[in-house]
Design an enzyme around this catalytic site. Structure first.
Site, PDB file in Angstrom:
ATOM      1  N   CYS A  87       0.833  -1.203   0.000  1.00 58.35           N
ATOM      2  CA  CYS A  87       0.000   0.000   0.000  1.00 58.35           C
ATOM      3  C   CYS A  87       0.868   1.254   0.000  1.00 58.35           C
ATOM      4  CB  CYS A  87      -0.920  -0.007   1.218  1.00 58.35           C
ATOM      5  SG  CYS A  87      -1.860   1.515   1.444  1.00 58.35           S
ATOM      6  N   CYS A 333     -11.580  17.099  13.552  1.00 58.85           N
ATOM      7  CA  CYS A 333     -11.429  16.192  12.420  1.00 58.85           C
ATOM      8  C   CYS A 333     -12.744  16.054  11.657  1.00 58.85           C
ATOM      9  CB  CYS A 333     -10.934  14.819  12.887  1.00 58.85           C
ATOM     10  SG  CYS A 333     -12.039  13.993  14.058  1.00 58.85           S
TER      11      CYS A 333
END
EC number: 2.1.1.189
Length: 374
Positions: A87, A333
């Site tokens: 990844c 967030c």
């Protein structure tokens, strides 16, 4: 950034994959600006960008496959393992750790947990990398049965990964969509990973939260410290303080700083960091942020809040609105819950704002605002 797993529809977690990064960042700034457009006088600083790839310091790898051929990554819709060891979100030196861990799964005979049959032992492998390239490795198991094998083969793992400072087994007996359980069994002498950020050493224990993107986390803490120092308060609360990132960065002679966090693991980490740094005026307490504020006998000059995605909620927002707190630094967030919380605090006006791109390739980001009492 381009990803073969995304193109093959094996992993679609990075919802903005393939879009130009400049456009991603501009869209996030636009999104935050639109949500907070009602607040006149809010001045936006230039957004802080991230690296497009190789920025994650933490890998949360679901284990699939077999003992002989384990996969580290995610599970597909049928419960089969999709291997994501390559990844691109992970830096190359963290990617290099995954084959070693996969080989260790085989050596220690850690049978991957099968979600369809509910058999097997090893559910997840959680790896955190410090700025000094040291590692915390946690094996999430269904039971304690494999722990003896983990201990037996641990020397071989430490030989292969000398940078592994902390290794533990986490026990998650329930069949549920969770990364970890409550019980942690430490397998190494060291029990904390040192996250060295902006010259401050923060000690991270196994179940403590730390931001996923170290470079952007460092910028987040610098921005918070800059706004706090400009306000020059004599007393500060850091609510939802985690391992103490903001509190430790805002320490200054003659300034009393108190950090509040519900996780006792995080508080132990924060206390160790403060003691090591010699910050005598910084203290930490385990508890609920709202309950602490409502019960406090004294009110600080400035409050820092860094809540989870749900925001601070109506009760704490109402307390801040009616209090004598002069400034609030709000790190969020989730800009939508931030906008909702700001609407409940009309006397605290946003005057500065900044988007920090903690999560490239996704629509998520961190946004900070400085509030001043009208």
């Amino acid at each position: 950034m381009q990803c073969p797993h995304f193109d093959a529809h094996e992993c679609r977690s990075c919802t903005l994959m393939g879009q130009g990064y400049a456009a991603q960042l501009a869209d996030k700034q636009r999104h935050a600006g639109d949500l907070l457009a009602a607040h006149e006088g809010l001045r936006w600083d230039r957004p802080f960008p991230s690296q497009e790839s190789g920025f994650r310091n933490k890998a949360k790898m679901v284990v699939g496959g077999t003992v002989e051929h384990p996969t580290l990554g995610i599970l597909d819709a049928g419960g089969r393992g999709v291997d994501l060891q390559d990844c691109g979100l992970y830096p190359a030196d963290l990617q290099a750790v995954f084959p070693v861990l996969a080989a260790f799964v085989t050596r220690a005979a850690l049978t991957p947990y099968d979600v369809t049959t509910r058999r097997g032992e090893l559910k997840n492998v959680l790896v955190t990398q410090s700025p000094d390239r040291e590692l915390m490795v946690r094996f999430v198991l269904r039971s304690q049965e494999p722990v003896s094998r983990l201990r037996k083969h641990l020397p071989s793992l430490l030989d292969a990964l000398p940078q592994a400072r902390v290794v533990s087994a986490n026990i998650l007996p329930e069949h549920k969509a969770a990364l970890e359980g409550d019980q942690e069994i430490l397998l190494t002498e060291a029990d904390t990973l040192t996250m060295r950020v902006n010259g401050i050493e923060m000690h991270l224990r196994q179940q403590s939260f730390f931001q996923t993107n170290t470079e952007v986390a460092a910028a987040l803490y610098r921005q918070g410290r800059e706004w706090v120092d400009e306000a020059a308060p004599s007393s500060v609360w850091d609510l939802y303080c985690g391992v103490g990132g903001f509190a430790l960065h805002c320490a200054a002679p003659g300034r009393e700083v108190v950090g509040i966090e519900s996780s006792r693991e995080a508080i132990v980490s924060a206390e160790r960091s403060a003691a090591q740094a010699g910050f005598d005026d910084v203290t930490f307490r385990a508890g609920d942020a709202t309950a602490f504020a409502l019960a406090a006998e004294r009110v600080p000059d400035l409050v820092i809040v860094n809540p989870p995605r749900r925001g601070i909620g109506a009760e704490l927002a109402g307390w801040l609105e009616s209090s004598t707190v002069q400034q609030v630094v709000y790190s969020s967030c989730n800009a939508e819950s931030l906008a909702r919380d700001l609407a409940a605090m009309p006397s605290l006006r946003p005057v500065r704002g900044r988007v920090l791109d903690m999560f490239p390739q996704t629509s998520h980001y961190e946004v900070m605002v400085l509030l001043e009492r009208a």
